[in-house]
Design a protein around this motif. Structure first.
Motif, PDB file in Angstrom:
ATOM      1  N   LYS A   1      28.872 -22.387 -38.580  1.00  0.00           N
ATOM      2  CA  LYS A   1      28.991 -23.333 -37.458  1.00  0.00           C
ATOM      3  C   LYS A   1      27.625 -23.857 -37.042  1.00  0.00           C
ATOM      4  O   LYS A   1      27.227 -23.830 -35.868  1.00  0.00           O
ATOM      5  CB  LYS A   1      29.680 -22.669 -36.263  1.00  0.00           C
ATOM      6  N   ALA A   2      26.878 -24.316 -38.044  1.00  0.00           N
ATOM      7  CA  ALA A   2      25.512 -24.792 -37.801  1.00  0.00           C
ATOM      8  C   ALA A   2      25.526 -26.094 -37.011  1.00  0.00           C
ATOM      9  O   ALA A   2      26.400 -26.950 -37.183  1.00  0.00           O
ATOM     10  CB  ALA A   2      24.786 -24.986 -39.130  1.00  0.00           C
ATOM     11  N   MET A   3      24.527 -26.237 -36.127  1.00  0.00           N
ATOM     12  CA  MET A   3      24.392 -27.428 -35.293  1.00  0.00           C
ATOM     13  C   MET A   3      23.145 -28.193 -35.696  1.00  0.00           C
ATOM     14  O   MET A   3      22.104 -27.601 -36.028  1.00  0.00           O
ATOM     15  CB  MET A   3      24.300 -27.043 -33.813  1.00  0.00           C
ATOM     16  N   GLY A   4      23.236 -29.534 -35.673  1.00  0.00           N
ATOM     17  CA  GLY A   4      22.083 -30.383 -35.911  1.00  0.00           C
ATOM     18  C   GLY A   4      21.461 -30.858 -34.625  1.00  0.00           C
ATOM     19  O   GLY A   4      21.777 -30.379 -33.530  1.00  0.00           O
ATOM     20  N   LYS A   5      20.581 -31.853 -34.722  1.00  0.00           N
ATOM     21  CA  LYS A   5      19.905 -32.367 -33.533  1.00  0.00           C
ATOM     22  C   LYS A   5      20.837 -33.184 -32.654  1.00  0.00           C
ATOM     23  O   LYS A   5      20.639 -33.286 -31.441  1.00  0.00           O
ATOM     24  CB  LYS A   5      18.704 -33.223 -33.962  1.00  0.00           C
ATOM     25  N   SER A   6      21.878 -33.793 -33.265  1.00  0.00           N
ATOM     26  CA  SER A   6      22.763 -34.654 -32.485  1.00  0.00           C
ATOM     27  C   SER A   6      24.232 -34.285 -32.625  1.00  0.00           C
ATOM     28  O   SER A   6      25.095 -35.043 -32.204  1.00  0.00           O
ATOM     29  CB  SER A   6      22.570 -36.120 -32.903  1.00  0.00           C
TER      30      SER A   6
END
Length: 325
Positions: free
Chosen positions: A253-258
């Protein structure tokens, strides 16, 4: 010299002669006793040795192994020592009955060995495998907690369950990796060219880029001689290395900058509200970019916002935080 002194000297001389004679007699007696003791000891040992040899000859016949010969010699010596201890110094042999009994035992032993040596191959087929019967524990109180004590059976059961769970988990992972997903991507050369592709969750970014080249090279001539190494995969303003798989981002469940990285079926290129916390379900499509184009335009928006992906870095809110909104 006075007469008293002469008498004293004569007395001392006679005394020395008597002592010398006594000393010689004692030496002679000691030598005689020594010779007698030698004769007696040698006679005893000779008699015992002869008795043992005669017993061995009476009990030995044919060819014997070294172990049988040692056993016969040991029995003969033990019998002779027992006779000497009882006071019987005669060199008579063992009773004929015991000799015959030992002969019969030896004959049976050799006969049995020969039978077993010849019948070994036949009996191996007829023998049945022994049945393993587990030992039962007796005398234990079932109400007492013994979980802190070492238990081989419990440890073996725990190990077996762990192996079963690990095998089940690996099987589930393989099923999930073979599941097909739809990836929304855009070839970016200053403007967006939106496309979709179906790919397995277990495929790497490099495999995704290779498949994208096959779909785009007919439309874009600069991609005809390109390979996956000449392209970049940008998702949520992060440059993703080629060795990662889509399954890695979905599981973690990786998150990016946006926005979240694992939602690849984006609804639109540009967010209306420009807030990842409000429209987390609509993530940007992945951008496929030539490295040569990025090197020329990395100081211009939107390439100026892109940066390499670092797994340990926290770029924004977690997915769990977004789902609660």
């Amino acid at each position: 010299m006075s007469r008293a002194d002469e008498g004293r000297l004569i007395h001392l001389a006679k005394r020395r002669e008597r002592e010398k004679e006594d000393h010689e007699k004692q030496l002679k007696k000691l030598e005689e006793d020594k010779e007698k003791s030698k004769m007696g000891i040698s006679g005893k040992f000779t008699a015992n040795y002869d008795s043992v040899q005669e017993t061995m000859r009476a009990q030995t016949y044919g060819l014997l192994s070294l172990d049988d010969m040692k056993n016969l010699q040991k029995n003969a010596i033990s019998s002779r020592d027992l006779q000497v201890a009882r006071g019987d110094s005669s060199t008579s042999q063992l009773p004929e009955k015991s000799v015959n009994t030992e002969k019969d035992d030896l004959v049976k032993q050799h006969t049995q060995k020969r039978v077993l040596s010849f019948a070994q191959d036949d009996e191996e087929d007829e023998e049945e495998e022994p049945v393993f019967i587990p030992k039962k524990r007796l005398g234990m109180d079932p109400t007492v907690d013994t979980s802190f004590l070492p238990d081989k059976e419990r440890e073996e059961e725990i190990r077996r369950k762990r192996e079963e769970l690990a095998a089940e988990w690996r099987e589930m992972q393989e099923v999930e990796k073979n599941e097909e997903i739809t990836v929304a991507y855009a070839y970016w050369d200053g403007s967006s060219h939106r496309k979709n592709m179906k790919i397995r969750r277990g495929n790497t970014i490099a495999q995704c880029l290779a498949k994208a080249i096959e779909a785009l090279k007919k439309e874009f001539s600069e991609l005809r001689n390109s390979t996956a190494e000449n392209l970049m995969f940008v998702k949520e303003d992060l440059i993703i290395p080629h060795f990662y798989t889509f399954h890695d981002f979905i599981v973690t469940k990786a998150m990016g900058k946006s926005g979240p990285l694992f939602i690849f079926d984006a609804a639109s290129d540009v967010r209306i509200r420009q807030d990842a916390a409000l429209d987390y379900g609509e993530s940007h499509p992945a951008k496929i970019v030539l490295r040569s184009w990025y090197e020329k335009n990395k100081h211009i928006y939107p390439a100026s916002k892109w940066e390499p992906f670092v797994p340990s870095k926290k770029y924004g809110k977690d997915f769990d935080d977004l789902t609660g909104i």
